[in-house]
Design a protein around this motif. Structure first.
Motif, PDB file in Angstrom:
ATOM      1  N   PHE A 199      36.376 -22.591  16.367  1.00 45.03           N
ATOM      2  CA  PHE A 199      35.480 -21.769  16.267  1.00 45.03           C
ATOM      3  C   PHE A 199      34.199 -22.295  16.150  1.00 45.03           C
ATOM      4  O   PHE A 199      33.024 -22.089  16.983  1.00 45.03           O
ATOM      5  N   LEU A 200      33.826 -23.188  15.179  1.00 48.16           N
ATOM      6  CA  LEU A 200      32.628 -24.037  15.024  1.00 48.16           C
ATOM      7  C   LEU A 200      32.369 -24.741  16.117  1.00 48.16           C
ATOM      8  O   LEU A 200      31.279 -25.058  16.907  1.00 48.16           O
ATOM      9  N   GLN A 201      33.523 -25.482  16.929  1.00 47.69           N
ATOM     10  CA  GLN A 201      33.462 -26.218  17.896  1.00 47.69           C
ATOM     11  C   GLN A 201      32.739 -25.513  19.167  1.00 47.69           C
ATOM     12  O   GLN A 201      31.945 -25.931  19.931  1.00 47.69           O
ATOM     13  N   SER A 202      33.193 -24.313  19.180  1.00 44.19           N
ATOM     14  CA  SER A 202      32.752 -23.448  20.378  1.00 44.19           C
ATOM     15  C   SER A 202      31.428 -23.129  20.226  1.00 44.19           C
ATOM     16  O   SER A 202      30.609 -23.050  21.122  1.00 44.19           O
ATOM     17  N   ALA A 227      34.705 -32.644   9.069  1.00 44.78           N
ATOM     18  CA  ALA A 227      35.206 -32.572   7.923  1.00 44.78           C
ATOM     19  C   ALA A 227      36.189 -31.358   7.845  1.00 44.78           C
ATOM     20  O   ALA A 227      37.336 -31.564   7.054  1.00 44.78           O
ATOM     21  N   GLN A 228      35.966 -30.309   8.724  1.00 39.33           N
ATOM     22  CA  GLN A 228      37.063 -29.393   8.479  1.00 39.33           C
ATOM     23  C   GLN A 228      38.321 -29.781   9.317  1.00 39.33           C
ATOM     24  O   GLN A 228      39.311 -29.408   8.457  1.00 39.33           O
ATOM     25  N   ILE A 229      38.218 -30.245  10.488  1.00 31.26           N
ATOM     26  CA  ILE A 229      39.800 -30.696  10.982  1.00 31.26           C
ATOM     27  C   ILE A 229      40.238 -32.007  10.274  1.00 31.26           C
ATOM     28  O   ILE A 229      41.376 -31.981   9.859  1.00 31.26           O
ATOM     29  N   ASP A 230      39.372 -32.756   9.726  1.00 34.19           N
ATOM     30  CA  ASP A 230      39.985 -33.722   8.919  1.00 34.19           C
ATOM     31  C   ASP A 230      40.808 -33.530   7.504  1.00 34.19           C
ATOM     32  O   ASP A 230      41.844 -33.700   6.896  1.00 34.19           O
ATOM     33  N   ASP A 251      24.785 -32.583  12.174  1.00 33.97           N
ATOM     34  CA  ASP A 251      25.165 -31.936  11.226  1.00 33.97           C
ATOM     35  C   ASP A 251      26.446 -30.976  11.422  1.00 33.97           C
ATOM     36  O   ASP A 251      27.368 -30.868  10.734  1.00 33.97           O
ATOM     37  N   LEU A 252      26.242 -30.128  12.722  1.00 28.23           N
ATOM     38  CA  LEU A 252      27.230 -29.289  13.026  1.00 28.23           C
ATOM     39  C   LEU A 252      28.656 -29.946  13.361  1.00 28.23           C
ATOM     40  O   LEU A 252      29.755 -29.705  12.954  1.00 28.23           O
ATOM     41  N   TRP A 280      27.649 -36.614  22.600  1.00 32.87           N
ATOM     42  CA  TRP A 280      27.206 -36.601  21.016  1.00 32.87           C
ATOM     43  C   TRP A 280      28.377 -37.436  20.263  1.00 32.87           C
ATOM     44  O   TRP A 280      29.526 -37.623  20.762  1.00 32.87           O
ATOM     45  N   THR A 281      28.297 -37.455  18.995  1.00 36.69           N
ATOM     46  CA  THR A 281      29.308 -38.100  18.167  1.00 36.69           C
ATOM     47  C   THR A 281      30.612 -37.027  18.067  1.00 36.69           C
ATOM     48  O   THR A 281      30.346 -35.809  18.474  1.00 36.69           O
TER      49      THR A 281
END
Length: 628
Positions: free
Chosen positions: A210-213, A238-241, A231-232, A369-370
């Protein structure tokens, strides 16, 4: 109440409270004392299914049916578990049985519809979702899944209506917000899509997609600076890790100079713009020093897929595999260096990289991007796109390819370069063949200044999205606001044929790049068709892609560092017909002999970078062993 009944009741209460481990233990205790307790077998299967152990769930619910074959709920949950275990045909049969026993249960129609949808029977799935909603009008999950089925059928307006109805009855339904965002994005309604993605990400922080979208929908927004984007991305990483801890132990042989096993992961081993940058790598790799394996996330291969496959190496389709399964495949193949070629773009498999199936992981062509992944070791770039010493906006270590990080394979279907169109009547036509989302107020104001200073000039805009009236209207209003007269704008939607698309450059004298998100394939295509590209260098990789490409081709004079320089450069070029005609005739040959099209040279530099990464990993392993 007997002791067995009390034990079952305690397990049910734990189950209802969400304590699956306690519930599972309780159900097992009941079965140990009474192996004929059908409900304990059934609920144990349901709990295992909820825990993700679908094969075990199937076995336990099947036993419940053997003990009591007249309970419609057993068949429903049996079918649901079978579906999750990948046994779609058998799942449909069991769900049909549940409906035979109880045709008036909305959730039975809902589960059956899910099965039909997964098996590709969209029309029947839609009918079954509608039946569920007739039986239970306030059923947000059914509205949401109906919307997804309609979206797959291309019925976007109706799909959006379903998601809105679901949200009206359950405003905190994160999936519905996300799905509505995707539907609006396909309808080119980016602002509203962003708002729904943002809500979904806030409601469900445990769902990194959801954050990725959300941050992908912000890709072309001028008001989001590079630090905010970083930052996003880092938050997503961090979430997926946290969900998939990376592996740390590897069986790869620690010999620095042996033949390397290189794996490339991409959804673009097909007819796609990114394939133009992948082909030189596959065509020119050193088979003595490197064994290449392509992990292709392409559901429907095409002629370009077969062409790329023809360059040799090993091919593995991962389109039907989960991230966990693909990671195990890659680990089993003994890959030393795994290369991501998509970043966060459509069809990406960053979930594989989060699991760290290879000792060294690299992200390269395909995203500006990263990744934000702690498990991604390196990001490929160059000294123009990411100048040394600038602010760190990446979680990976940068590796700069000496002459530029991209190598372009000119399309075989490209038509011949045509004479300069402006030479006919002296009218200069500027071209912007960019996606409409790149067209912002700042860019359009610069283009307005250029048009004002070049009397009689025109602006040709081309994007397939101009087939949608609301997109054209948005850009027309933007032109009005920025001072570009409507009569000076030419609109082109183009065709799906790449040859026809490239032929459109025959109507353009000078291509204008966008800011802050440059072109890459668009820039290469324009140059190949003899059209010079004027760019304004930005403050990030995506704002310096064209600067990198123009440097490789030997045209640094077309790179502006300020807005005034950008306008002056375009105006100066428009006033020099001799220079334009010279460029028109020479650009293809100049580009062909430049580093940008030097596939062998580029691939040697790339594989030398891989070798250095591998040496560093081997050195670190040797040092760790000595220290222990």
């Amino acid at each position: 109440m007997t002791a067995a009944d009390a034990e079952l009741q305690r397990a049910i209460e734990a189950h209802q409270s969400g304590d699956l481990s306690t519930a599972i233990h309780g159900y097992r205790c009941v079965i140990e004392n009474d192996s004929l307790q059908a409900e304990a077998w059934h609920l144990l299967g349901v709990a295992l299914h909820q825990q993700g152990e679908h094969t075990a769930a199937v076995q336990h619910i099947r036993r419940a049916i053997e003990l009591c074959g007249t309970n419609e709920a057993y068949y429903c949950n049996y079918g649901t578990a079978l579906l999750a275990a990948g046994q779609t045909a058998d799942a449909c049969r069991q769900l049909e049985r549940s409906l035979e026993l109880e045709p008036a249960r909305a959730e039975f129609h809902f589960n059956y519809a899910n099965c039909l949808k997964q098996s590709g029977q969209l029309d029947r799935a839609v009918a079954s979702y509608r039946q569920a909603l007739q039986l239970r009008p306030a059923y947000p999950q059914a509205q949401n899944n109906l919307g997804n089925a309609l979206m797959e059928q291309g019925l976007l307006d109706e799909a959006a209506g379903c998601f809105r109805t679901a949200l009206a009855s359950q405003p905190t339904f994160a999936d519905a917000h996300h799905n509505l965002g995707n539907t609006l994005l396909r309808q080119e309604q980016h602002d509203e899509a962003q708002s729904h993605f943002a809500v979904a990400a806030k409601l469900a922080p445990q769902r990194p997609e959801f954050l990725q979208s959300y941050f992908l929908s912000l890709s072309y927004e001028v008001d989001v600076n590079a630090q905010q984007r970083f930052d996003l991305h880092r938050l997503w990483g961090a979430q997926i890790d946290g969900l998939h801890p990376a592996a740390t132990a590897f069986a790869n042989t620690v010999i620095a100079e042996r033949r390397l096993q290189i794996g490339y992961v991409s959804a673009d081993f097909r007819e796609h713009a990114v394939a133009d940058f992948l082909e030189p790598i596959l065509a020119n790799h050193d088979p003595v020093r490197c064994q290449v394996t392509c992990y292709t996330n392409v559901a429907t291969p095409d002629e370009r897929t077969e062409q790329l496959r023809g360059y040799g190496g090993q091919w593995r389709s991962i389109a039907e595999l989960t991230d966990a399964q693909a990671a195990e495949l890659i680990r089993g193949d003994g890959i030393d260096i795994l290369v991501d070629l998509g970043g966060h773009t459509a069809g990406n498999r960053l979930g594989i990289f989060a699991r760290k199936p290879a000792p060294v992981q690299v992200t390269g062509t395909g995203y500006g991007w990263t990744t934000g992944l702690p498990s991604m070791d390196y990001r490929l770039t160059d000294a123009i796109a990411d100048p040394p010493g600038e602010s760190r906006r990446h979680t990976e270590e940068l590796v700069r390819i000496p002459h530029g990080m991209l190598c372009f394979q000119p399309p075989a279907t490209a038509p011949d370069v045509t004479p300069l169109p402006g030479s006919n009547d002296g009218t200069i036509t500027f071209g912007g063949f960019h996606r409409h989302v790149k067209l912002n107020e700042r860019t359009m104001k610069l283009w307005a200044q250029i048009l004002e200073r070049v009397p009689g000039s025109r602006l040709m805009l081309k994007d397939r999205a101009f087939r949608h009236a609301h997109v054209v209207e948005r850009i027309r209003n933007l032109c009005d606001a920025c001072g570009i007269s409507r009569e000076r704008v030419l609109w082109e939607t183009g065709s799906d044929s790449r040859c026809d698309h490239l032929a459109m450059y025959g109507k353009v004298d000078i291509a204008l790049d966008t800011w802050p998100y440059n072109g890459s394939t668009t820039t290469c295509e324009a140059l190949w068709m003899g059209v010079p590209v004027v760019t304004l260098a930005g403050d990030s990789y995506v704002g310096r892609m064209s600067a990198s490409l123009l440097t490789q081709v030997g045209l640094p004079e077309l790179i502006a560092q300020t807005e005034d320089e950008y306008v002056d450069c375009a105006v100066r070029l428009a006033g020099d017909f001799a220079a334009l005609q010279r460029l028109r005739g020479d650009l293809r040959d100049v580009m062909r002999s430049s580093p940008l099209c030097d596939g062998p040279g580029y691939t040697r530099a790339l594989e030398a970078s891989y070798r250095e990464m591998w040496r560093r990993w081997c050195d670190a392993r040797h040092s760790a062993r000595r220290a222990s």
